[in-house]
Write an enzyme that holds these catalytic residues in place. Structure first.
Site, PDB file in Angstrom:
ATOM      1  CG  HIS A  64       4.676 -37.070  -2.440  1.00 12.54           C
ATOM      2  ND1 HIS A  64       5.802 -37.593  -1.845  1.00 12.54           N
ATOM      3  CD2 HIS A  64       4.856 -37.186  -3.776  1.00 12.54           C
ATOM      4  CE1 HIS A  64       6.633 -37.996  -2.793  1.00 12.54           C
ATOM      5  NE2 HIS A  64       6.081 -37.769  -3.971  1.00 12.54           N
ATOM      6  CD  GLU A 115       2.503 -37.745 -11.397  1.00 12.07           C
ATOM      7  OE1 GLU A 115       2.627 -37.070 -12.433  1.00 12.07           O
ATOM      8  OE2 GLU A 115       3.075 -38.826 -11.223  1.00 12.07           O
TER       9      GLU A 115
HETATM   10  C1  LIG Z   1       0.512 -40.449  -3.253  1.00 12.07           C
HETATM   11  C2  LIG Z   1      -0.207 -41.342  -2.254  1.00 12.07           C
HETATM   12  C3  LIG Z   1      -0.307 -42.738  -2.827  1.00 12.07           C
HETATM   13  C4  LIG Z   1       0.581 -41.387  -0.939  1.00 12.07           C
HETATM   14  O1  LIG Z   1      -0.009 -42.339  -0.171  1.00 12.07           O
HETATM   15  P1  LIG Z   1       0.392 -42.767   1.327  1.00 12.07           P
HETATM   16  O2  LIG Z   1       1.535 -42.012   1.827  1.00 12.07           O
HETATM   17  O3  LIG Z   1       0.482 -44.250   1.337  1.00 12.07           O
HETATM   18  O4  LIG Z   1      -0.869 -42.303   2.125  1.00 12.07           O
HETATM   19  P2  LIG Z   1      -2.147 -43.228   2.428  1.00 12.07           P
HETATM   20  O5  LIG Z   1      -2.605 -43.911   1.185  1.00 12.07           O
HETATM   21  O6  LIG Z   1      -1.806 -44.068   3.608  1.00 12.07           O
HETATM   22  O7  LIG Z   1      -3.189 -42.127   2.795  1.00 12.07           O
HETATM   23  C5  LIG Z   1      -3.261 -41.510   4.083  1.00 12.07           C
HETATM   24  C6  LIG Z   1      -4.641 -40.895   4.249  1.00 12.07           C
HETATM   25  O8  LIG Z   1      -4.759 -39.762   3.403  1.00 12.07           O
HETATM   26  C7  LIG Z   1      -5.816 -39.972   2.464  1.00 12.07           C
HETATM   27  N1  LIG Z   1      -5.369 -39.508   1.168  1.00 12.07           N
HETATM   28  C8  LIG Z   1      -4.087 -39.521   0.685  1.00 12.07           C
HETATM   29  N2  LIG Z   1      -4.059 -38.976  -0.534  1.00 12.07           N
HETATM   30  C9  LIG Z   1      -5.328 -38.627  -0.832  1.00 12.07           C
HETATM   31  C10 LIG Z   1      -5.915 -38.026  -1.957  1.00 12.07           C
HETATM   32  N3  LIG Z   1      -5.190 -37.691  -3.025  1.00 12.07           N
HETATM   33  N4  LIG Z   1      -7.240 -37.826  -1.947  1.00 12.07           N
HETATM   34  C11 LIG Z   1      -7.979 -38.162  -0.882  1.00 12.07           C
HETATM   35  N5  LIG Z   1      -7.465 -38.732   0.225  1.00 12.07           N
HETATM   36  C12 LIG Z   1      -6.159 -38.953   0.247  1.00 12.07           C
HETATM   37  C13 LIG Z   1      -6.083 -41.479   2.454  1.00 12.07           C
HETATM   38  O9  LIG Z   1      -7.378 -41.767   2.099  1.00 12.07           O
HETATM   39  C14 LIG Z   1      -5.779 -41.817   3.879  1.00 12.07           C
HETATM   40  O10 LIG Z   1      -6.877 -41.419   4.667  1.00 12.07           O
HETATM   41  P3  LIG Z   1      -7.409 -42.312   5.890  1.00 12.07           P
HETATM   42  O11 LIG Z   1      -6.242 -42.440   6.828  1.00 12.07           O
HETATM   43  O12 LIG Z   1      -8.551 -41.511   6.435  1.00 12.07           O
HETATM   44  O13 LIG Z   1      -7.794 -43.621   5.273  1.00 12.07           O
HETATM   45  C15 LIG Z   1      -1.638 -40.776  -1.971  1.00 12.07           C
HETATM   46  O14 LIG Z   1      -1.526 -39.471  -1.441  1.00 12.07           O
HETATM   47  C16 LIG Z   1      -2.526 -40.795  -3.199  1.00 12.07           C
HETATM   48  O15 LIG Z   1      -3.160 -41.821  -3.474  1.00 12.07           O
HETATM   49  N6  LIG Z   1      -2.620 -39.654  -3.949  1.00 12.07           N
HETATM   50  C17 LIG Z   1      -3.441 -39.609  -5.148  1.00 12.07           C
HETATM   51  C18 LIG Z   1      -2.696 -40.233  -6.346  1.00 12.07           C
HETATM   52  C19 LIG Z   1      -1.571 -39.379  -6.824  1.00 12.07           C
HETATM   53  O16 LIG Z   1      -1.656 -38.146  -6.906  1.00 12.07           O
HETATM   54  N7  LIG Z   1      -0.477 -40.047  -7.151  1.00 12.07           N
HETATM   55  C20 LIG Z   1       0.753 -39.413  -7.605  1.00 12.07           C
HETATM   56  C21 LIG Z   1       1.749 -39.386  -6.509  1.00 12.07           C
HETATM   57  S1  LIG Z   1       3.137 -38.383  -6.874  1.00 12.07           S
END
Ligand SMILES: CC(C)(COP(=O)(O)OP(=O)(O)OC[C@H]1O[C@@H](n2cnc3c(N)ncnc32)[C@H](O)[C@@H]1OP(=O)(O)O)[C@@H](O)C(=O)NCCC(=O)NCCS
Length: 374
Positions: A257, A311
């Protein structure tokens, strides 16, 4: 002229204004609506009570609550012109897209700026009716008129099925609606506030919010959580499955998150709600996948603080309420209609156009258009 400010990608760590609606305490895992922690609401408040809280700032008195329940129930019926639009939509339109289209037309010329409480109540009351009519139409079933004596969540389930829901499912969906009612400056709320800042109307803002909600990085994740649980199939397979998925560099849906660097407080409560409403085998599978995912994420991304988000158990709870996957994100949207209304009213009360800048990295100026090409 102040120096332009460069900010982090994705606007992380950027504060774009002030709000009195919801506190998201990302480091400690807290979520507070107008001073009430969500733990203090679940088991005590109704969705209608939370609507009053978020829109008026305080809990309702017993007579205000009775008045609001009756008012929202009165507003549930939709105009015949809007009902006629439902069968005109393409037959396979996903329910979230269908809801977005129907809400575009719902203002019927009365969707004006500034937004009003009255418009917000119409939105909150009518979005479930529109969605239920669309879903029933797609299944070849006649619409079921709303029942005024049923609460907001129970009535939605009733309009979907045509029979009053089990108390256990209605309660679980109501708690889900409360937990997803608002969440600070998330992507859909930011989209809505940007639209409102141009002095466009509430429904236009909500249409933008629905578009932002659709993607799996925001509200589109829960159906994919159910897909993941299906793909794992057996608790004993969880560890190998999540390790393989991370090996393929896939994201595990329902984890991580932007705001929470600890467990999402909604996930804690939704896990408890799932214990009451989910099929026991499905819950056992979800618990095993969660355990395996947290361990695998810790090992694969040691620098990141990745925990269960709303979620993951949101999907398990909605499954337990008997909703199909295509309705998971629309159910999130129904819950959030109140938060979007609260933010629209707050934005309009102290508005300035939201219009950031972007750093240009394209070709330098001075190129000539090729001769002979129109
Ligand atoms: C929610 C979310 C978009 C937040 O993203 P964010 O704050 O922008 O974080 P980032 O996308 O920059 O990710 C940071 C790192 O954690 C990793 N990461 C984050 N969520 C992850 C997940 N669910 N599974 C695997 N890796 C994850 C990314 O790959 C990234 O790794 P890296 O630095 O080695 O490339 C992200 O955690 C995600 O995609 N989660 C899965 C989708 C989900 O559950 N969405 C509902 C949100 S309430």
């Amino acid at each position: 002229m102040p120096e332009p400010l460069q900010v982090d990608r994705g606007l992380e760590h950027v504060v774009v204004g002030s709000s009195g609606i919801t506190l998201v305490a990302g480091e400690t895992g807290g979520l507070v609506y107008r001073g009430f922690s969500i733990d203090a609401l679940i088991g005590k408040a109704s969705y209608e009570g939370v609507v009053h809280l978020l829109l008026q700032g305080d809990p309702p008195s017993p007579s205000e609550l009775a008045g609001l329940r009756a008012d929202l129930a009165r507003r549930r019926a939709i105009a015949p012109a809007l009902a006629h639009l439902v069968p005109a939509l393409p037959p396979k339109v996903p329910p979230l897209d269908g809801l977005r289209t129907l809400l575009s037309a719902a203002g019927n010329g009365r969707a004006t700026y500034p937004p009003t409480l009255d418009q917000g109540y119409d939105l909150i009351a009518q979005a479930p009716t529109l969605l239920a009519q669309l879903v029933r139409h797609q299944a070849g079933q006649a619409p079921v008129p709303p029942r005024p004596e049923l609460g907001h969540a129970a009535n939605f389930l009733y309009m979907l099925r045509g029979t009053p829901p089990e108390e256990r499912q209605a309660r679980a969906l109501e708690d889900y609606f409360i937990l997803l009612a608002d969440h600070g400056m998330n992507a859909s709320t930011f989209a809505l506030r940007t639209v409102l800042s141009t002095q466009a109307d509430l429904l236009s803002g909500v249409v933008a919010a629905l578009a932002a909600l659709k993607g799996p990085l925001h509200g589109g994740a829960p159906a994919k959580v159910s897909d993941m649980l299906d793909a794992v199939g057996d608790p004993a397979a969880a560890e190998a499955w999540v390790r393989a998925a991370l090996g393929r560099r896939e994201r595990l849906m329902g984890f991580g998150h932007r705001a929470y660097k600890t467990e999402d407080p909604r996930a804690v409560l939704l896990r408890q709600i799932a214990e009451r409403v989910a099929d026991p085998d499905r819950l056992a599978l979800a618990l095993a996948v969660e355990r395996a995912a947290l361990a695998a994420l810790r090992a694969a991304k040691p620098g990141q603080r990745l925990f269960t988000n709303v979620e993951f158990y949101g999907a398990v709870v909605l499954e337990g309420c008997g909703l199909p996957r295509s309705l998971f994100t629309p159910a999130f949207a129904l819950a959030r209609t109140v938060g979007w209304t609260a933010h629209a009213l707050e934005q309009a009360a102290d508005n300035r156009l939201i219009r950031p800048d972007i750093h240009y990295t394209g070709a330098p100026a001075g190129r000539e258009w090729p001769a002979g090409v129109a």
